[in-house]
Design a protein around this motif. Structure first.
Motif, short mmCIF file in Angstrom:
data_model
loop_
_atom_site.label_atom_id
_atom_site.label_comp_id
_atom_site.label_asym_id
_atom_site.label_seq_id
_atom_site.Cartn_x
_atom_site.Cartn_y
_atom_site.Cartn_z
N LYS A 28 12.00 2.71 2.10
CA LYS A 28 12.53 4.08 2.09
C LYS A 28 11.50 5.03 1.51
O LYS A 28 11.02 4.83 0.40
CB LYS A 28 13.82 4.13 1.26
N ILE A 29 11.13 6.07 2.28
CA ILE A 29 10.17 7.08 1.84
C ILE A 29 10.76 8.45 2.15
O ILE A 29 11.08 8.77 3.31
CB ILE A 29 8.81 6.92 2.56
N GLN B 122 -2.56 14.04 -3.34
CA GLN B 122 -2.36 12.66 -3.78
C GLN B 122 -2.11 11.72 -2.60
O GLN B 122 -2.69 10.64 -2.48
CB GLN B 122 -1.21 12.59 -4.77
N ILE B 123 -1.25 12.14 -1.67
CA ILE B 123 -0.91 11.31 -0.51
C ILE B 123 -2.09 11.19 0.44
O ILE B 123 -2.44 10.09 0.90
CB ILE B 123 0.33 11.89 0.21
N HIS C 68 0.83 -1.21 0.00
CA HIS C 68 0.00 0.00 0.00
C HIS C 68 0.86 1.26 0.00
O HIS C 68 0.63 2.19 -0.79
CB HIS C 68 -0.92 -0.01 1.22
N TYR C 69 1.88 1.29 0.85
CA TYR C 69 2.72 2.49 0.95
C TYR C 69 3.56 2.69 -0.31
O TYR C 69 3.87 3.82 -0.68
CB TYR C 69 3.61 2.40 2.18
N LEU C 70 3.91 1.60 -0.99
CA LEU C 70 4.63 1.74 -2.26
C LEU C 70 3.77 2.44 -3.31
O LEU C 70 4.29 3.13 -4.19
CB LEU C 70 5.07 0.36 -2.77
N SER C 71 2.45 2.26 -3.22
CA SER C 71 1.56 2.91 -4.18
C SER C 71 1.16 4.32 -3.73
O SER C 71 0.78 5.14 -4.56
CB SER C 71 0.29 2.06 -4.37
N ASP D 197 7.91 8.38 -4.32
CA ASP D 197 9.34 8.06 -4.27
C ASP D 197 9.66 6.86 -3.38
O ASP D 197 10.82 6.61 -3.05
CB ASP D 197 10.15 9.27 -3.80
N ALA D 198 8.63 6.11 -2.94
CA ALA D 198 8.85 4.97 -2.05
C ALA D 198 9.68 3.90 -2.75
O ALA D 198 9.50 3.62 -3.93
CB ALA D 198 7.52 4.40 -1.58
#
Length: 243
Positions: A150-151, A187-188, A20-23, A27-28
């Motif tokens: 990494k974010i 977006q975030i 989920h966080y990759l999407s 830049d994740a």
């Protein structure tokens, strides 16, 4: 010495959270991930209701069952005595015998209904399985032993706990995300919001051009901040030429 902050410990949802966080974050980057062996399960130390049953409770239940049996026996004895005293006469016996003969000569609809061959009914799920034997079965998501996500230049350590806890993430500690534009902010925020809740609604505040405090669907809280006086990105302009 290595100091790793933050460290996110999930309870069976680490892989889902990583995906989920990759999407969510443009830049994740997933730097590393190691899974537990297939079949690894999360241990729940909480005793089950069956294990917590006390012997005294079992004794009381047995006594109640015995009392019910005694009551049924008493009722049976009383009914037999009443029948012997009131109904067992010579005329009643002859009449009941005649009725029994008549009933035996007439066919019984109940017996015919029982003797009929039962029909076989298939549910839609059974028919679907018969029509599609190659139906894909859901495979359990593997548990994460360790992962580094990494974010925005910050590395998050993520894993699944192999022991079930009675606590989850708390909003008293949250991850701060500073963005450069309103577009990135929206977006975030719009990606983190589904399935979660806002602890502070998105908007412009005295301390930020845009700010939102969100608890996502995994109970992890994020403070997304677009600072004050942050210029929106514009097209690159040529420097003036001075004579």
């Amino acid at each position: 010495m290595t100091l790793c902050i933050p460290f996110l410990m999930f309870q069976g949802q680490a892989q889902e959270a990583i995906d989920h966080y990759l999407s969510v974050f443009p830049d994740a980057e997933l730097l590393e991930i190691v899974h537990h062996p297939e079949g690894t399960e999360i241990y729940d130390p909480t005793p089950s209701s069956e294990d917590s049953t006390e012997p005294d409770d079992l004794d009381e239940a047995e006594e109640d069952e015995l009392s019910e049996v005694e009551v049924q026996l008493d009722l049976g004895e009383e009914s037999e005595e009443d029948f012997a005293a009131d109904d067992l006469t010579a005329e009643n016996v002859d009449e009941e015998a005649d009725d029994a003969v008549v009933d035996a000569e007439e066919p019984s609809e109940v017996h015919h209904a029982v003797a009929a061959a039962p029909e076989t009914h298939h549910t839609d799920l059974q028919l679907a399985e018969e029509d599609d034997p190659d139906e894909v079965v859901d495979v359990p998501v593997p548990l994460v032993a360790t992962a580094q996500l990494k974010i925005g230049g910050q590395v998050l350590m993520i894993q699944d706990s192999l022991v079930k806890h009675q606590f989850s993430f708390t909003p008293s500690v949250s991850i701060a995300v500073v963005v450069d534009s309103t577009e990135e902010f929206n977006q975030i925020v719009n990606s983190l919001a589904p399935g979660g809740e806002f602890l502070m609604e998105p908007g412009d505040y005295d301390f930020a051009t845009n700010f939102a405090w969100i608890k996502d669907r995994f109970d992890m809280s994020w403070q997304v901040n677009q600072p004050l006086a942050q210029p929106e990105p514009t097209a690159t302009a040529e420097a003036p030429v001075w004579g």
